[in-house]
Design an enzyme around this catalytic site. Structure first.
Site, PDB file in Angstrom:
ATOM      1  N   ASN A   1       0.855  -1.184   0.000  1.00 47.01           N
ATOM      2  CA  ASN A   1       0.000   0.000   0.000  1.00 47.01           C
ATOM      3  C   ASN A   1       0.893   1.238   0.000  1.00 47.01           C
ATOM      4  O   ASN A   1       2.125   1.137   0.020  1.00 47.01           O
ATOM      5  CB  ASN A   1      -0.986  -0.015   1.171  1.00 47.01           C
ATOM      6  CG  ASN A   1      -0.288  -0.054   2.533  1.00 47.01           C
ATOM      7  OD1 ASN A   1       0.796   0.493   2.704  1.00 47.01           O
ATOM      8  ND2 ASN A   1      -0.925  -0.698   3.504  1.00 47.01           N
TER       9      ASN A   1
ATOM     10  N   GLU B   1       3.354   1.484   2.995  1.00 46.88           N
ATOM     11  CA  GLU B   1       4.436   0.494   2.924  1.00 46.88           C
ATOM     12  C   GLU B   1       5.462   0.870   1.866  1.00 46.88           C
ATOM     13  O   GLU B   1       6.671   0.725   2.084  1.00 46.88           O
ATOM     14  CB  GLU B   1       3.841  -0.887   2.643  1.00 46.88           C
ATOM     15  CG  GLU B   1       3.059  -1.456   3.826  1.00 46.88           C
ATOM     16  CD  GLU B   1       2.093  -2.565   3.452  1.00 46.88           C
ATOM     17  OE1 GLU B   1       1.566  -3.215   4.366  1.00 46.88           O
ATOM     18  OE2 GLU B   1       1.835  -2.772   2.238  1.00 46.88           O
TER      19      GLU B   1
ATOM     20  N   ASP C   1      -5.864  -8.452   2.191  1.00 42.22           N
ATOM     21  CA  ASP C   1      -5.950  -9.910   2.068  1.00 42.22           C
ATOM     22  C   ASP C   1      -6.881 -10.302   0.924  1.00 42.22           C
ATOM     23  O   ASP C   1      -6.591 -11.218   0.145  1.00 42.22           O
ATOM     24  CB  ASP C   1      -6.486 -10.523   3.371  1.00 42.22           C
ATOM     25  CG  ASP C   1      -5.583 -10.273   4.564  1.00 42.22           C
ATOM     26  OD1 ASP C   1      -4.389 -10.002   4.359  1.00 42.22           O
ATOM     27  OD2 ASP C   1      -6.078 -10.362   5.704  1.00 42.22           O
TER      28      ASP C   1
END
Length: 306
Positions: free
Chosen positions: A192, A195, A260
């Protein structure tokens, strides 16, 4: 669009967790401290972390295996029971030295009030056994998903990527930390914005972002880098192109577990030989659906394809 995704064979490896939810009513403030008092009325348990990726993959009809570590405790039993009930192929290693990772969320009036985490890194012996098991399982699966939550289960990730690449597998990684060099040789990374910023630094323009993302992709020898950008959708960086996919406008209820869902959907589509850009577009749609649900949730084929 595919009516069946059963040909996808996905092995999910990473930090396995148990998500516990305590739901209750909030009607007063505690006399002991200025905090709400939650009268717990209902409890739920769901698979979390890498186990939630597997849960999402199997919800789409993919043949799914889960390799990870849990404690030899009541919470580990609960994870095993949930995995078995969902028909996920279980390769869970039980570590007597640690407790199962638990994220306990307290929900009042449909709002998360508090999260309590219980976690310890797995022991070295169990991690060695897990790496040997990974190598033995590789021939059974086509797409490998490495779900890194920085809880200690993927310290051998570089060895796993090397082995999977040598076996000709597609390797998708949801990364963590400020050093992505250990993911070198993977097929696709799905960071993302936060990150990616930890690794390449901040950017002021789209051109600067593209330059930094492409430089990282080349350094890590990736097929593609997929940047998830919340309300800005996703950006896919490959050798040939940069593709921006806008978000699907809908009410955002809960973003927990959305990453996820995205990587599981991407793996399921690629496991059915769908072209990468199309697979990313559907994964983006899946992420847009799941943020409209409370807690770690899944998306069905019916929701994706109508």
């Amino acid at each position: 669009m595919p009516k069946s995704l059963n040909s996808a064979r996905i092995l999910v490896v990473g930090d396995v967790m148990l998500d516990r939810y305590w739901f209750g009513d909030v009607s007063r403030i505690s006399p002991e401290a200025p905090v709400p008092v939650v009268r717990v009325e209902r409890r739920e348990e769901r698979l979390g972390g890498a186990a939630n990726v597997a849960r999402n993959a199997v919800a789409l009809g993919a043949y799914t295996g889960l390799l990870g570590v849990v404690g030899k405790d009541e919470a580990g039993d609960a994870v095993q029971e949930l995995v078995t009930g969902l028909h996920i192929n279980s390769y869970l290693n039980r570590d007597t030295a640690i407790p199962t990772i638990i994220k306990l969320r307290v929900i009042g009036r449909q709002q998360q009030l508090l999260r309590i985490d219980f976690e310890d890194p797995p022991s070295e012996t169990v991690l060695r056994d897990k790496l040997s098991q990974f190598n033995a399982l590789l021939p059974e699966y086509d797409v490998i998903v490495l779900s890194d939550y920085a809880k200690g289960s993927l310290v051998n990730v570089a060895h796993m990527i090397t082995a999977a690449r040598a076996a000709g597998k597609r390797i998708l990684v949801d990364p963590k930390g400020d050093d992505f060099s250990r993911y070198k040789g993977a097929s696709i990374l799905t960071p993302n914005k936060s990150e990616l910023r930890h690794v390449v630094g901040s950017w002021k323009t789209e051109a600067e972002l593209t330059e930094k993302a492409q430089r990282l992709r080349c350094a890590l020898e990736l097929e593609a880098l997929l940047l998830t950008r919340s309300e800005e959708g996703m950006s896919l960086y490959t050798d040939d192109d940069v593709v921006h996919i806008p978000t699907i406008a809908r009410e955002v209820f809960d973003v927990s577990g959305a990453g996820d869902t995205v990587i599981a959907t991407l793996a399921a589509m690629l496991g059915n030989d769908m072209p990468l850009v199309d697979a990313v577009s559907i994964a983006n749609r899946a992420g847009g659906i799941v943020v409209g649900k409370l807690g770690t949730a899944t998306v069905t084929r019916e929701e994706l394809f109508g």
